[in-house]
Design a protein around this motif. Sequence first.
Motif: not given
Length: 134
Positions: A92-101
């Motif tokens: 989940t943090p990886i997905g949120l990080f990628k989506r944010a960028f």
Amino acid sequence: MRIKPRSYRVEREFGLIVGGVFVVLSAWWFYRGKFLSVASITLPLGALLVLLGFYFPRALVLPNKAWTTLAEALSYVSTRIILAVVYFLVLTPIGLFKRAFGWDPLHRRAKPSESYWRPYGVRQQNRRHYEKMF
């Protein structure tokens, strides 16, 4: 028709392996002077399992079934806990990080166009790429 006698190989292995582990753990605990109350229970239990495994594996049918049932229950619970932790704390943090960028590998947010064709990269234009893809 001759009936083949049942082999108690699984029960023998259960007695020898689990009993052996109990004996080794108990001996280690006695040597270290720790968990003496537990070691005084697991040592005779392990010795009994080893003896039954050698001489009378038929007696280990029910203990083996109980041990297997316990292992399946623990596996059911721990698998879900481990998968939940990995999903929520890693993926989940990886997905949120990628989506944010703005990471969008499928180009789902592409601007409207006549064609969504994207030209091949240099690597895909080479014929050897299709012969040996990896």
